[in-house]
Write a protein that holds these residues in place. Sequence first.
Motif, PDB file in Angstrom:
ATOM      1  N   MET A 106      38.733  10.547 105.764  1.00 13.71           N
ATOM      2  CA  MET A 106      37.714   9.900 106.580  1.00 13.71           C
ATOM      3  C   MET A 106      37.317  10.774 107.754  1.00 13.71           C
ATOM      4  N   ARG A 107      38.300  11.473 108.353  1.00 14.98           N
ATOM      5  CA  ARG A 107      37.992  12.363 109.465  1.00 14.98           C
ATOM      6  C   ARG A 107      37.056  13.492 109.021  1.00 14.98           C
ATOM      7  N   ALA A 108      37.345  14.050 107.854  1.00 13.12           N
ATOM      8  CA  ALA A 108      36.487  15.133 107.352  1.00 13.12           C
ATOM      9  C   ALA A 108      35.093  14.622 107.021  1.00 13.12           C
ATOM     10  N   TYR A 109      35.026  13.416 106.460  1.00 11.89           N
ATOM     11  CA  TYR A 109      33.718  12.853 106.104  1.00 11.89           C
ATOM     12  C   TYR A 109      32.871  12.599 107.349  1.00 11.89           C
ATOM     13  N   ILE A 110      33.494  12.018 108.391  1.00 14.52           N
ATOM     14  CA  ILE A 110      32.749  11.727 109.617  1.00 14.52           C
ATOM     15  C   ILE A 110      32.315  13.022 110.298  1.00 14.52           C
ATOM     16  N   ALA A 111      33.186  14.030 110.294  1.00 14.79           N
ATOM     17  CA  ALA A 111      32.821  15.305 110.906  1.00 14.79           C
ATOM     18  C   ALA A 111      31.654  15.955 110.179  1.00 14.79           C
ATOM     19  N   ARG A 112      31.650  15.830 108.864  1.00 18.89           N
ATOM     20  CA  ARG A 112      30.541  16.414 108.095  1.00 18.89           C
ATOM     21  C   ARG A 112      29.261  15.609 108.279  1.00 18.89           C
ATOM     22  N   ARG A 113      29.413  14.308 108.382  1.00 13.34           N
ATOM     23  CA  ARG A 113      28.258  13.418 108.553  1.00 13.34           C
ATOM     24  C   ARG A 113      27.681  13.508 109.969  1.00 13.34           C
ATOM     25  N   LYS A 114      28.557  13.871 110.943  1.00 16.87           N
ATOM     26  CA  LYS A 114      28.177  13.993 112.347  1.00 16.87           C
ATOM     27  C   LYS A 114      27.689  12.671 112.923  1.00 16.87           C
ATOM     28  N   LYS A 115      28.172  11.591 112.365  1.00 16.33           N
ATOM     29  CA  LYS A 115      27.774  10.268 112.836  1.00 16.33           C
ATOM     30  C   LYS A 115      28.783   9.262 112.334  1.00 16.33           C
ATOM     31  N   ASN A 116      29.215   8.378 113.206  1.00 17.74           N
ATOM     32  CA  ASN A 116      30.203   7.382 112.806  1.00 17.74           C
ATOM     33  C   ASN A 116      29.586   6.364 111.862  1.00 17.74           C
ATOM     34  N   LEU A 117      30.419   5.766 111.016  1.00 15.76           N
ATOM     35  CA  LEU A 117      29.965   4.645 110.203  1.00 15.76           C
ATOM     36  C   LEU A 117      29.813   3.415 111.083  1.00 15.76           C
ATOM     37  N   SER A 118      28.960   2.499 110.676  1.00 15.66           N
ATOM     38  CA  SER A 118      28.812   1.248 111.408  1.00 15.66           C
ATOM     39  C   SER A 118      30.031   0.371 111.156  1.00 15.66           C
ATOM     40  N   ALA A 119      30.136  -0.702 111.940  1.00 13.74           N
ATOM     41  CA  ALA A 119      31.267  -1.616 111.768  1.00 13.74           C
ATOM     42  C   ALA A 119      31.269  -2.230 110.375  1.00 13.74           C
ATOM     43  N   SER A 120      30.093  -2.627 109.890  1.00 14.46           N
ATOM     44  CA  SER A 120      30.030  -3.237 108.557  1.00 14.46           C
ATOM     45  C   SER A 120      30.368  -2.232 107.469  1.00 14.46           C
ATOM     46  N   GLN A 121      29.987  -0.958 107.661  1.00 18.43           N
ATOM     47  CA  GLN A 121      30.330   0.068 106.672  1.00 18.43           C
ATOM     48  C   GLN A 121      31.831   0.325 106.643  1.00 18.43           C
ATOM     49  N   HIS A 122      32.442   0.356 107.823  1.00 20.86           N
ATOM     50  CA  HIS A 122      33.890   0.521 107.868  1.00 20.86           C
ATOM     51  C   HIS A 122      34.598  -0.667 107.214  1.00 20.86           C
ATOM     52  N   ARG A 123      34.102  -1.867 107.437  1.00 20.46           N
ATOM     53  CA  ARG A 123      34.714  -3.038 106.805  1.00 20.46           C
ATOM     54  C   ARG A 123      34.621  -2.943 105.285  1.00 20.46           C
ATOM     55  N   ALA A 124      33.435  -2.568 104.810  1.00 21.14           N
ATOM     56  CA  ALA A 124      33.260  -2.442 103.362  1.00 21.14           C
ATOM     57  C   ALA A 124      34.198  -1.390 102.784  1.00 21.14           C
ATOM     58  N   ALA A 125      34.328  -0.256 103.474  1.00 22.80           N
ATOM     59  CA  ALA A 125      35.230   0.800 102.995  1.00 22.80           C
ATOM     60  C   ALA A 125      36.675   0.316 102.977  1.00 22.80           C
ATOM     61  N   THR A 126      37.060  -0.428 104.005  1.00 26.77           N
ATOM     62  CA  THR A 126      38.425  -0.966 104.059  1.00 26.77           C
ATOM     63  C   THR A 126      38.680  -1.921 102.912  1.00 26.77           C
ATOM     64  N   LEU A 127      37.713  -2.799 102.647  1.00 25.34           N
ATOM     65  CA  LEU A 127      37.869  -3.749 101.539  1.00 25.34           C
ATOM     66  C   LEU A 127      38.003  -3.017 100.206  1.00 25.34           C
ATOM     67  N   VAL A 128      37.202  -1.984 100.002  1.00 24.43           N
ATOM     68  CA  VAL A 128      37.237  -1.254  98.729  1.00 24.43           C
ATOM     69  C   VAL A 128      38.579  -0.537  98.548  1.00 24.43           C
ATOM     70  N   VAL A 129      39.041   0.153  99.587  1.00 27.50           N
ATOM     71  CA  VAL A 129      40.288   0.912  99.468  1.00 27.50           C
ATOM     72  C   VAL A 129      41.477  -0.013  99.240  1.00 27.50           C
ATOM     73  N   THR A 130      41.568  -1.093 100.033  1.00 23.72           N
ATOM     74  CA  THR A 130      42.692  -2.017  99.867  1.00 23.72           C
ATOM     75  C   THR A 130      42.592  -2.790  98.559  1.00 23.72           C
ATOM     76  N   PHE A 131      41.365  -3.067  98.108  1.00 20.69           N
ATOM     77  CA  PHE A 131      41.166  -3.741  96.820  1.00 20.69           C
ATOM     78  C   PHE A 131      41.720  -2.889  95.685  1.00 20.69           C
ATOM     79  N   ILE A 132      41.334  -1.605  95.674  1.00 23.03           N
ATOM     80  CA  ILE A 132      41.817  -0.696  94.627  1.00 23.03           C
ATOM     81  C   ILE A 132      43.334  -0.565  94.692  1.00 23.03           C
ATOM     82  N   ALA A 133      43.856  -0.451  95.919  1.00 23.01           N
ATOM     83  CA  ALA A 133      45.300  -0.254  96.077  1.00 23.01           C
ATOM     84  C   ALA A 133      46.082  -1.417  95.489  1.00 23.01           C
TER      85      ALA A 133
END
Length: 589
Positions: A106-133
């Motif tokens: 995530m650190r590498a992705y944000i550094a490459r994107r040069k912009k933080n994800l929004s709160a809703s995007q972070h929530r969605a990413a969290t749901l996806v990662v924990t869902f798969i896990a």
Amino acid sequence: WRRRTRETRERRATRDAIRESRAGRRRTDATTGATTTTTRTDEREAWRRRTRRGGLLALANDEDEDENGSDEDGSGSETEEYVSGGAVMIDGGGFVVDPKRLAPGMRAYIARRKKNLSASQHRAATLVVTFIAYALYHASRKPPSIVKSVLNPDQESISQGARGWAPFDGEDGTRVIGMCDFAFLASYSIGMFFSGHIGDRMDLRKFLTFGMIMSGAWVSMFGMGFYLNIHSVWYYVGVQMVAGVFQSTGWPSVVSVVGNWFGKGKRGLVMGVWNSHTSIGNMLGSVLAASALRNSNWGMSFIIPGVLTMLAGVLVWNFLVVSPEDVGLPPANGGVSSSPSSSSMNLSDDEESVARRRLVDVASERRPRERDKAVGFVAALKIPGVITFSLCLFFTKLVAYTFLYWLPFYIERTEIDGKYLSAAKSGELSVIFDLGGIVGGILAGYISDKYNARSMTAAGFVYLSIPVLFMYREYGARSMSTNLALMALSGMLVNGPYALITTAVSADLGTHESLKGNSRALATVTAIIDGTGSIGAAIGPMLTGYITSMSDDWNHVFYMLYAADLIAGLLLTRLILKEARAMLAVSTT
């Protein structure tokens, strides 16, 4: 007022420092490269000195950024300088965060994107990662129920050439299989209590990653018994015990992470949808194990899910963000995002802007909270409702895990429309129960949110499941369509309260008002509730194995299930009355 005045002065000083350093760099851009490098270093040091506060850095001055999030010279190297220097500057959201708290991917992705994800995007990413896990956690638990009929074939299968596998192919084979199931679930339930206690005291991303990799390795070790030609019952019992301990790291971790990102307002519905990972994982495990039986052998039924679980652990290590504060966002369970609207997945841009403008206030409030001690086991037990829901889950999970471990075996041994099904076909057919479980989890979460009635919803489901289970036992063999319909309905009513209690109820109690804002209780409360439920999950399959070894009459197993559901409903009576009184009070006012 003093605190806010001080914060305002610090922010102004930060902005002035950045303006001066950038202006200095722009004036020297036309000169030698050495001069430019020096001013960039000075700028980075000035930023660190003026903005670092307790691991969470202050708001950046994004007014000096152009539309592309880079400096006026268009180089975009400013972000790279901060990354290499030990701090990540995220332009669009205007936050600076400590990279040690961010997952490397995530650190590498944000550094490459040069912009933080929004709160809703972070929530969605969290749901996806924990869902798969957690889906893969459950997928790795499913193979034992699929291969039971291969390890311990019936007389008809033996007459057709099936050989079984020692030590499971003897007259007491079902009892030995039940003992392995009990070894796994007993160690899982005991490990759950310790996992929650440890999880509240360390980085959940590291804890979950370690648990997934080790769990996948030990699940694969069970399948390696086929290739190593191992026939010792103690080998399989031992492997199941160790696998159960590592599997216990999963649930407290993922519930804590999701609870960190979602407030209470829509928690039941969100977690109801998210909790479908258990059924999806069961279905995936059934399909993988059945496919391995057709194309290879029973050993691969364990090895494939085990390897996938280890790979999911790598995904968690690289992309799981444990809490909003790790990426410079306000917490979901307090501060600026305590309102129901801000806990929703569809947080609007205006709300996010307000939250960002108030981040400094949250940072100052967060400093003392970071020093909160993790809630102990005894203190967690004293939270109102923890003991009641723990005992209720004991009986609901007993029913759910009896189906999880024995439904394919039951289908294969039951004549449906005058026919008996193969082990692989029975395993594939059992996914209908899990499909019903997905609907049940979502429906229970939606109803409990709409009426703010967790106890009533759970009790309603367990009471309704009793007549449905009776109908499945008595009429499920008449035709395939009747069997499938009743199986799906049974899955909906059995998994609904189980999903509700292990997700939304656990998260509610872990952030109970009696904790006075201490957020370090969620994993412990989740572990107590699910650990107690897992004891029932261990007893149910073990009793089923014992009963079926004594008699081929499955009615005795269903009598046990009816009684467990009835007791689960009765345990919630006091909480149901409390919720009813609260609803009447609201309606009268």
